[in-house]
Scaffold this active site. Structure first.
Site, PDB file in Angstrom:
ATOM      1  N   PHE A 197       0.852  -1.188   0.000  1.00 13.94           N
ATOM      2  CA  PHE A 197       0.000   0.000   0.000  1.00 13.94           C
ATOM      3  C   PHE A 197       0.882   1.230   0.000  1.00 13.94           C
ATOM      4  CE2 PHE A 197      -2.168   3.221   2.703  1.00 13.94           C
ATOM      5  CZ  PHE A 197      -3.413   3.316   2.110  1.00 13.94           C
ATOM      6  N   LEU A 219      12.106  -9.380  33.737  1.00 11.67           N
ATOM      7  CA  LEU A 219      13.053 -10.391  33.277  1.00 11.67           C
ATOM      8  C   LEU A 219      14.504  -9.970  33.488  1.00 11.67           C
ATOM      9  CD1 LEU A 219      10.464 -11.559  31.910  1.00 11.67           C
ATOM     10  CD2 LEU A 219      11.917 -12.188  29.985  1.00 11.67           C
ATOM     11  N   GLY A 220      14.735  -8.712  33.857  1.00 11.61           N
ATOM     12  CA  GLY A 220      16.094  -8.254  34.070  1.00 11.61           C
ATOM     13  C   GLY A 220      16.926  -8.358  32.803  1.00 11.61           C
ATOM     14  N   PHE A 246      -5.300  20.527  14.223  1.00 15.18           N
ATOM     15  CA  PHE A 246      -4.278  20.109  13.267  1.00 15.18           C
ATOM     16  C   PHE A 246      -3.684  21.316  12.525  1.00 15.18           C
ATOM     17  CE2 PHE A 246      -6.573  16.178  13.844  1.00 15.18           C
ATOM     18  CZ  PHE A 246      -5.577  15.236  13.845  1.00 15.18           C
ATOM     19  N   HIS A 297       6.191  13.368   3.451  1.00 13.44           N
ATOM     20  CA  HIS A 297       4.797  13.520   3.868  1.00 13.44           C
ATOM     21  C   HIS A 297       4.311  12.231   4.537  1.00 13.44           C
ATOM     22  CE1 HIS A 297       4.814  17.197   1.563  1.00 13.44           C
ATOM     23  NE2 HIS A 297       5.225  16.528   0.502  1.00 13.44           N
ATOM     24  N   ARG A 354      11.727 -17.599  38.782  1.00 10.39           N
ATOM     25  CA  ARG A 354      12.995 -16.979  39.131  1.00 10.39           C
ATOM     26  C   ARG A 354      13.084 -16.700  40.634  1.00 10.39           C
ATOM     27  NH1 ARG A 354      18.376 -15.959  38.034  1.00 10.39           N
ATOM     28  NH2 ARG A 354      18.900 -13.748  38.258  1.00 10.39           N
ATOM     29  N   GLU A 391       0.344   3.950  10.752  1.00 14.45           N
ATOM     30  CA  GLU A 391      -1.121   4.029  10.666  1.00 14.45           C
ATOM     31  C   GLU A 391      -1.665   5.148  11.564  1.00 14.45           C
ATOM     32  OE1 GLU A 391      -2.400   2.175   8.482  1.00 14.45           O
ATOM     33  OE2 GLU A 391      -1.127   0.422   8.289  1.00 14.45           O
ATOM     34  N   LEU A 431      -7.102   2.944   5.954  1.00 13.80           N
ATOM     35  CA  LEU A 431      -6.376   3.054   7.211  1.00 13.80           C
ATOM     36  C   LEU A 431      -7.278   2.745   8.399  1.00 13.80           C
ATOM     37  CD1 LEU A 431      -4.219   6.241   6.544  1.00 13.80           C
ATOM     38  CD2 LEU A 431      -3.454   3.863   6.583  1.00 13.80           C
ATOM     39  N   THR A 460       0.243   8.291  14.194  1.00 13.53           N
ATOM     40  CA  THR A 460       1.039   8.286  15.413  1.00 13.53           C
ATOM     41  C   THR A 460       0.152   8.431  16.650  1.00 13.53           C
ATOM     42  OG1 THR A 460       1.339  10.686  15.509  1.00 13.53           O
ATOM     43  CG2 THR A 460       2.891   9.436  14.136  1.00 13.53           C
TER      44      THR A 460
END
Length: 401
Positions: free
Chosen positions: A138, A355-356, A400, A145, A285, A380, A256, A382
């Site tokens: 696509f 998980l370190g 905008f 832009h 752990r 798609e 979109l 931000t």
């Protein structure tokens, strides 16, 4: 190639499975089984090598993951939107790049051809795309832009006539960037301006002279996904390849919306995988004589993870109901996409901390999901753009411009 066993158990804290039909559960479980068998055992190797697992394209087609809401007449699955969402959730639980492959194919390539294409275009392209025989991409975003597609430079004009020759093609020039599937795609749905500045969709096929798709190198994110550019250098595109059913930005923006819906579900799959990994690790752990899961701060992380996953699952389910009833608005889809991406990124980061140092290795999927989601929260639309979409919807004021 190292092969890893998949121990994933899906979290369902609010028994949301009880809201799903038997057909939806069967579709979800079929994709989950596929991911466990074919994706998670090998995806880390592909990500480490920054290689696209091209063999999955036909597999995804066989599984019905391409254009699942497209009518069966054209090779689609005739499925409802909750089933589609569940499919994307399970694919992204495996890897965001795998889900991107399916999202692009179904929502950004097949959907515009189905919604705006001629009958001849539908018959020619949709069955091959649905089966995975062809891969599509696509073309909207350009080097200059991204969030402002109305300013696109890619354009086409009538071919120069010669004598009585009226010409049956147009000349396309320009470029598109950050295009998933581009290096392997046989077909590209490209959005470009005509000589009057009106936006149209054109179907560009690989092999057309002047059309090239160089790969994008050096990615730290979506490494198992194929990303590239679309370059058009005086490409002769037959007029019969122009989508006749739409003009203006309505065309690409409607695509979109469909893709964002799939992302809203998909990234929750990545969050679920990170939560499940962190929970299992924290139980096993041992530190200071007891499991990590016995410490308050680790329980806080896990409790917040499952809370946010559950909220996102319920939001997505309700959005799916509205989609099925044709009542969902683009703004509602926008909210779900932003919310799911935000919670998924945060959950991945908390899982990595649990998980370190092990969290940064390919032994676990968390760091791969983290890197992938840094792209998904941007593409798609931000995070900030989607905030402004919601803001404009509730205030009636456009921020905008």
């Amino acid at each position: 190639m190292s092969v890893k066993k998949d121990f994933f158990e899906s979290p369902d804290y609010f028994r949301i499975d009880e809201l799903l039909s038997q057909e939806q559960l069967m579709i979800r479980d079929a994709v989950r089984t596929y991911v466990k068998k074919e994706i998670t055992p090998v995806i880390n190797d592909y990500a480490q090598r920054a290689a696209f697992p091209e063999h999955i394209v036909k597999q995804l087609g066989d599984l019905g993951c391409f254009g699942p809401t497209i009518p069966a007449t054209y090779g689609g699955g005739d499925m409802d939107y909750i089933s589609y969402g569940l499919m994307m959730q399970e694919l992204e639980r495996g890897d965001s790049g795998v889900r991107s492959t399916a999202s692009v194919q179904g929502s950004l390539v097949m959907y515009p051809i189905f919604a705006y294409g001629s009958e001849a275009q539908k018959q020619k392209y949709l069955p091959k795309l649905a089966s995975g025989e062809w891969l599509g991409c696509f073309g909207l975003t350009e080097p200059d832009h991204g969030s402002d597609p109305a300013a696109m430079n890619t354009s086409f004009k009538a071919a120069p006539s010669s004598g009585d020759d009226t010409r049956d093609y147009v000349i396309l020039n320009g470029s598109k960037m950050w295009i998933s599937n581009a290096p392997f795609a046989q077909v590209a749905v490209v959005w470009a301006k005509d000589e009057s500045g009106e936006v149209h969709g054109l179907i560009v096929e690989r092999g057309m002279e002047g059309f090239s798709t160089p790969a994008t190198p050096n990615k730290w994110s979506l490494r198992a996904s194929a990303t590239g550019e679309l370059i058009f250098d005086n490409v002769k595109v037959p007029k019969e390849n122009i989508l006749p059913g739409v003009k203006g930005l309505k065309g690409p923006l409607s695509c979109l919306t469909k893709a964002r819906y799939g992302i809203a579900w998909g990234v929750v799959g990545a969050a679920m995988d990170c939560y499940d990994t962190a929970l299992r690790y924290a139980r096993e752990r041992q530190q200071f004589g007891k499991p990590l899961a016995a410490f308050q701060l680790q329980q806080k992380k896990l409790a917040e993870m499952i809370t946010e996953i559950t909220k996102a699952q319920l939001l997505n389910w309700r959005l799916g109901v509205l989609m099925n009833e044709q009542k969902a608005t683009p703004q509602q889809v926008s909210m779900a996409k932003r919310n799911s991406c935000e919670i998924a990124v945060n959950i991945c980061r908390d899982a990595r901390q649990i998980l370190g140092a092990m969290g940064i290795t390919g032994e676990y999927p968390v760091m791969r999901h983290m890197m992938n989601l840094e792209s998904v929260i941007t593409y798609e639309g931000t995070h900030d753009i989607h905030l402004l979409i919601t803001g404009m919807d509730v205030t009636g004021l456009n921020a905008f411009k």
